[in-house]
Design an enzyme around this catalytic site. Structure first.
Site: not given
Ligand code: XUL
Ligand code: CO
Length: 437
Positions: A101, A104, A268, A271, A339
């Site tokens: 990001h 970051d 992800e 998620h 991540d």
């Molecule tokens: C948050 C997440 C983020 C994204 C990028 O849960 O996964 O880090 O991957 O913004």
């Molecule tokens: Co992510």
């Protein structure tokens, strides 16, 4: 140049019998899987935010992680030093990519202009390091959730000035991603969602989000950035309901707003499970509709209900992921981005290596297992047989669109009862998969 990980050499591949904790047992970049080098198939990426900005802070306690190179300040000097740390780490690990990001890598300044100047200084150094090491940028993104201005969201904020600020920030983030040769650009919703529908105009917020993504795409086009746009589903956290809830919600949003040609998904694991799905479900759902772009590799904890972002070590999980990725022939310009963060009790710099080595080995092993399952065709054969009633006769006529309700009614009237069902053989299939692990 001082070394930041002086006790860690370049991580070698030593094979399954190695007892060296700083070696790969499974990940061998040049080994072929279904005609692709492992490195090209898996396209591993190290994330900047957890790995170089994580401190171990949690809602109950202070930072714990020992990072001798970091003075804890949010200065450009400290940020420049972190670039050296990051590229030493990624080089020694042997991952081909990284992701970040904007905030970051470079500190936010007092104004947007000052933030951009900070980012420019760091970008210059990132580019120099990329050239020196050959490490590439998988994707860039903008942090539209940490600063208090984004308390109501960014593109979905009720405050139009905040929308404008977010646009300015994403404009710059896309430009920087382009300059660094980034292969993708990610939109994770951050605070794009709501806590309460009484004070929320959902229609307006969704329209604003779509308008924002169209503007982003227009800008990318105007500067010649051809990287893939990726939308990252997540159902909750930090908001109660995130608009990018899961793959199905994201795909619907993209199609409803004419974005389906220009945006794919970055899926992800943690998620997916927060949304009540398996990662395999999310990947398969996205794949069959042509939206599977990239993955954020991590895992949650079975007993905890939040986004713990742990490193993936479960071979069942990585096998399931690789079954889908191999079916697609890989991820194209996407990759496997960790991540994931080390636990706050894993305090030493070397723990970052253990974590990434474990994740890369788990994926390499999953890839090899999935390739063997596919080579033997066991699942393909079972699935083909299961749907074989559609290969001829009435089933084929249904699929061809050659019959309607009237013909099907006549068919059943003539036949009297449907043909008997055969067993789904679930337990047998689960046992079969176990034979490959
Ligand atoms: C948050 C997440 C983020 C994204 C990028 O849960 O996964 O880090 O991957 O913004
Ligand atoms: Co992510």
């Amino acid at each position: 140049m001082p070394e930041f990980f002086p006790d860690v050499p370049k991580i070698p591949f030593e094979g399954p019998s190695s007892k060296n904790p700083l070696a790969f047992r499974q990940y061998n970049p040049d080994e072929q899987i279904e005609g692709q080098r492992m490195e090209d198939l898996l396209r591993f990426s190290v994330c900047y935010w957890h790995t170089f900005r994580g401190t171990g802070v949690d809602p109950f306690g202070a930072p714990t992680l020992i990072r001798p190179w970091d003075d804890g300040s949010d200065t450009v000097e400290n940020a420049l030093k972190r670039v050296d740390v990051a590229f030493e780490f990624i080089s020694k690990l042997g991952a081909p990519f990284y992701c970040f990001h904007d905030r970051d890598v470079a500190p936010e300044g007092a104004t947007h202009k000052a933030s951009n100047e900070n980012l420019d200084r760091i970008t210059e150094k990132l580019l120099e390091k990329q050239t020196q090491t050959g490490i590439k940028l998988l994707w860039g993104t903008a942090n539209l959730f940490s600063h208090p201005r984004y308390m109501h969201g960014a593109a979905t904020s009720c405050n139009a000035d905040v929308f404008a600020f977010a646009a300015a920030q994403v404009k710059k983030a896309i430009e920087v991603t382009h300059l660094l040769g980034g292969e993708n650009y990610v939109f994770w919703g951050g605070r794009e969602g709501y806590h309460n529908l009484y004070n929320t105009d959902m229609q307006r917020e969704l329209d604003h989000l779509a308008c924002f993504m169209h503007m982003a795409h227009d800008h990318a086009k105007s500067i010649g950035f051809t990287g893939q746009f990726l939308f990252e589903p997540k159902p909750k956290e930090p908001t109660k309901h995130q608009y990018d809830f899961d793959a199905a919600a994201c795909i619907n949003f993209l199609r409803a707003h004419g974005l389906e040609e220009v945006v794919k998904l970055n899926i992800e694991t943690n998620h997916a499970t927060l949304a009540g799905h398996s990662m395999m479900h999310e990947l398969e759902y996205a794949r069959i509709q042509g939206f599977l772009g990239s993955i954020d590799a991590n895992t949650g904890d079975l007993l905890l209900g939040w986004d713990t972002d742990q490193f993936p070590t479960d071979i069942y999980l990585t096998t399931q992921i690789m079954l889908v990725l191999l079916k697609q022939g890989g991820l194209g310009s996407g990759g496997t981005n960790f991540d994931a963060k080390v636990r706050r009790e894993s305090t030493e710099p070397v723990d970052l290596f253990h974590a990434h080595i474990g994740g890369m080995d788990a994926f390499a092993r999953g890839a090899k297992i999935a390739a063997r399952i596919r080579q033997d065709g066991v699942l393909d054969d079972l699935v083909k047989e299961r749907y074989s009633s559609y290969d001829s006769g009435i089933g084929a006529q249904i699929e061809e669109g050659a019959v309607g309700f009237a013909e099907l009614e006549q068919y059943i009237l003539d036949k009297g009862e449907a043909a008997p069902n055969s067993s789904g053989r679930q337990e047998y299939i689960e046992n079969l998969i176990n034979d490959y692990l």
